[in-house]
Design an enzyme around this catalytic site. Structure first.
Site, PDB file in Angstrom:
ATOM      1  N   ASP A  92       0.993  -1.283   0.466  1.00 39.04           N
ATOM      2  CA  ASP A  92      -0.005   0.231  -0.173  1.00 39.04           C
ATOM      3  C   ASP A  92       0.964   1.439  -0.123  1.00 39.04           C
ATOM      4  O   ASP A  92       1.942   1.425   0.477  1.00 39.04           O
ATOM      5  CB  ASP A  92      -0.607   0.042   1.265  1.00 39.04           C
ATOM      6  CG  ASP A  92      -1.861   1.512   1.276  1.00 39.04           C
ATOM      7  OD1 ASP A  92      -2.325   1.723   0.666  1.00 39.04           O
ATOM      8  OD2 ASP A  92      -2.063   2.120   2.434  1.00 39.04           O
ATOM      9  N   ASP A 115      -0.244   5.282   0.771  1.00 38.70           N
ATOM     10  CA  ASP A 115      -0.428   6.264   2.294  1.00 38.70           C
ATOM     11  C   ASP A 115      -0.734   5.762   3.075  1.00 38.70           C
ATOM     12  O   ASP A 115      -1.298   4.825   3.486  1.00 38.70           O
ATOM     13  CB  ASP A 115      -1.853   6.857   1.305  1.00 38.70           C
ATOM     14  CG  ASP A 115      -2.209   7.939   0.489  1.00 38.70           C
ATOM     15  OD1 ASP A 115      -1.211   8.826   0.726  1.00 38.70           O
ATOM     16  OD2 ASP A 115      -2.317   7.594  -0.913  1.00 38.70           O
TER      17      ASP A 115
END
Lengths: 313, 313
Positions: free
Chosen positions: B27, B29
Site C-alpha cells: 500500500d 499512503d
C-alpha cells in the site's frame, strides 16, 4: 399481519374500524400531496376523519420546513392543521436537544428550517447554506469551533465535501451529539429522475464519522415517544397512514398502531407480496394491516357510512 | 493467525521469511508516505527488497492519480517504480470497463485521474469538476444522457447534491454499470481533523441508488485478479504490506498472501488485540501474520541479513 385491501371490507367492518380509532397519524409527501400538488380527495378524507372527532397529526420526516411552514402548506392545500398537529423532524431535532438541556452550539448540515426551530428554543447554530471547496484552505487546517456540541444532518441541497470534513471532525469527539432528522433514501421517483433523500447524506456522514446517528424521524420511536409524552394517545386506538414500508408502516408496527398503506408513493403491492412470502421476520414488520390505492379512495366509504356512523355514536 | 511482532523474529526466521516471498504488494499512503512526506527509511526498505530480486507492486486504493502520476510521485520520493508496477483504482476502473468491451459513456463522480485513464483506453466520460446547485434547473427536469452506460464513484472534493441526483438517476437503469474505486471510510486523521474517504461517497450513492457498487480497490478481489492475470504471481509467495486492516490485510487474508501490518496509518495494535479476543470470524480476517511499528523499522533487519541472504541464494 394481513395486508387487507380496505376496499373489500364490509359495511360492518368499516364501522368497526372507524370505531376502533381515536387518533390518526398521517404521513404527508406521497399520501396527502406530491410536492405542491394535493392528491385527489385526500383533504376531504382528512377533514371527514376530523368531523368524526378523530384527532389527526401530520407526522413527516421532511426536515425542510418548520411546524409553522407546514401549517401554512396544509392550509393552502385545504388540510386543517394547527402547529400542535405537526410532528416534523426539524422541530423534533430542536426538541431533542432541548430535552437534554443542551447549551452549546449546533453544526447543521441541512436547511434553514432546522436553524429556525433551533432559534425558537434558544439554541445557536452554524452551517446552513453553501460551503464549497476552497483551494486556499486545506482541509487539515480546519479550525474547529470548541463551542460545537452537536451535529444535525437533515436534507441539504448544498451538501459538499467541506461539510463532510466539518461534520466528521466534530463527531470525532464522542461527547458531541449526532442527530439525523431521518433516513429516507429517496423521494418518490418522478420523470425517471431519482431525488436522493436525507438518508443518503446520513449514511455518508455515518461512514466517515464512523458513528451512528440518533434518528428523529420514522421508523425510530422518538417521534412516537414525543407524541405519547405531549398528548394522551392510546397506541391500540391509533392509525398510522403512510406510503413507505420502512418508515411509516414500520413505525406503526413497532409502536402497536394499526397501519394503512396507500399506494400513491414509494411502496407498491408487489413489495407486500414479496414480504408475505419472505421468511425474514424484519420484512414481516413492513406488512400493513390494510392497504388502499390512494387516501382519496377512502372517501366514498367514509361518506357512505358517515350518517350511519354518526347515528351509532 | 498470529500477529507476530516482526522485530521478535530470530535471524533464521527472517531469512526463512525473505526466502518464502517473491512478490511484494505494498500500500502507499500510510505505509510509504503521508501525503507528500515519505516515511523514514521506507524507500530504503523497498529498494532493498528490490535488490533481493523481489518484484514490488504499488497497490493503492487512491483514485486521484493515474499510473503515470504515481510513478512520478514514487520517483520524487526515491521509490523505484515503472507504470507496470502500479495498481491504482483510477486505472483499474478503466481496465474493468475495457474488459467488458464497454462502448458507451461514463458518468464520473471523481477526479481528473479517472478521466485520463478512461481516455487512455478510448472511453468517453462526463462529470469531472464542480457541479453546484442551480436554482434555475429543478432536479426532476434532469435531461438524462442516453449514452451513459456506467457510473464511476471515486474521490471527489466537488461532491454535490446535483451529482447525487445524476448518479442515482443513471443507476435507476439496471443495465448501467456501477463502479466504486474503493470504500476507505477516511484518510489517516491529522491534527484532529477527519478527512473523509471515497467510501463515504460510495455509501451515499449506494443508499440513494438502492444498489451496491462493484468495488475495484482492496479488499475486493478484482485488484488481485488483475495481478494474477497480468503477471505470474504465486499467492503463497506473495506478501501484502499495509496500514489498514479492512483493506490491505483483508485482501491479503482473502487471497492467501502473507500479511504485514505497519502501525504508521489507520490500524493500531489495540485493534489487533480486540480482534484476537473476538468470536467473530470476520474480525479474525483482519489479523495480520506480522506487524511492525513502521516499514522503515525493517531496514536494520534487512541490512543485517543482506550479505547472509544474498550468499545463501
Amino acid at each position: 399481519m394481513a395486508a387487507v385491501n380496505f376496499e373489500t371490507l364490509s359495511e360492518d367492518e368499516v364501522i368497526g374500524f372507524l370505531d376502533s380509532i381515536d387518533t390518526i397519524l398521517t404521513d404527508c409527501d406521497g399520501v396527502l400531496w406530491m410536492y405542491m400538488n394535493p392528491l385527489p380527495n385526500a383533504a376531504e378524507v382528512i377533514n371527514t376523519f376530523q368531523s368524526f372527532g378523530k384527532r389527526v397529526f401530520y407526522v413527516t420526516n421532511n426536515s425542510t420546513k418548520t411546524r409553522e411552514e407546514f401549517v401554512k402548506k396544509c392550509n393552502i392545500l385545504n388540510f386543517k392543521a394547527t402547529k400542535e398537529d405537526i410532528l416534523c423532524t426539524a422541530n423534533l431535532s430542536a426538541c431533542y436537544l432541548q430535552d437534554l438541556s443542551f447549551k452549546k452550539k449546533v453544526y447543521i448540515i441541512g436547511s434553514e428550517a432546522i436553524a429556525k426551530e433551533l432559534k425558537e428554543v434558544g439554541i445557536s447554530y452554524v452551517g446552513v447554506g453553501p460551503d464549497p471547496i476552497n483551494k486556499n484552505i486545506p482541509y487539515n487546517t480546519l479550525n474547529k469551533d470548541p463551542e460545537i456540541g452537536a451535529v444535525i444532518v437533515g436534507f441539504d441541497e448544498h451538501f459538499s465535501y467541506p461539510k463532510m470534513v466539518k461534520a466528521a471532525s466534530y463527531l470525532s469527539d464522542p461527547s458531541v451529539h449526532f442527530i439525523a432528522t431521518n433516513t429516507d433514501e429517496r423521494f418518490p421517483v418522478a420523470n425517471n429522475v431519482v431525488i436522493p433523500g436525507t438518508g443518503s447524506l446520513v449514511r455518508c456522514i455515518e461512514s466517515c464519522a464512523e458513528r451512528k446517528a440518533v434518528v428523529m424521524g420514522k421508523p425510530e420511536s422518538y417521534i412516537a415517544d414525543v407524541l405519547m409524552k405531549r398528548f394522551q394517545v392510546n397506541p391500540e386506538r391509533t392509525l398510522m397512514i403512510g406510503d413507505r414500508h420502512n418508515t411509516d408502516i414500520l413505525l406503526g408496527t413497532r409502536c402497536g398502531f394499526k397501519t394503512l398503506l396507500v399506494l400513491t408513493g414509494i411502496t407498491c403491492l408487489r413489495d407486500i407480496d414479496k414480504w408475505k412470502q419472505s421468511d425474514c421476520e424484519q420484512m414481516k414488520e413492513f406488512i400493513p394491516d390494510y392497504y388502499i390505492e390512494s387516501l382519496g379512495n377512502l372517501l366514498p366509504y367514509l361518506e357512505k357510512f358517515k350518517r350511519k356512523y354518526v347515528m351509532s355514536k
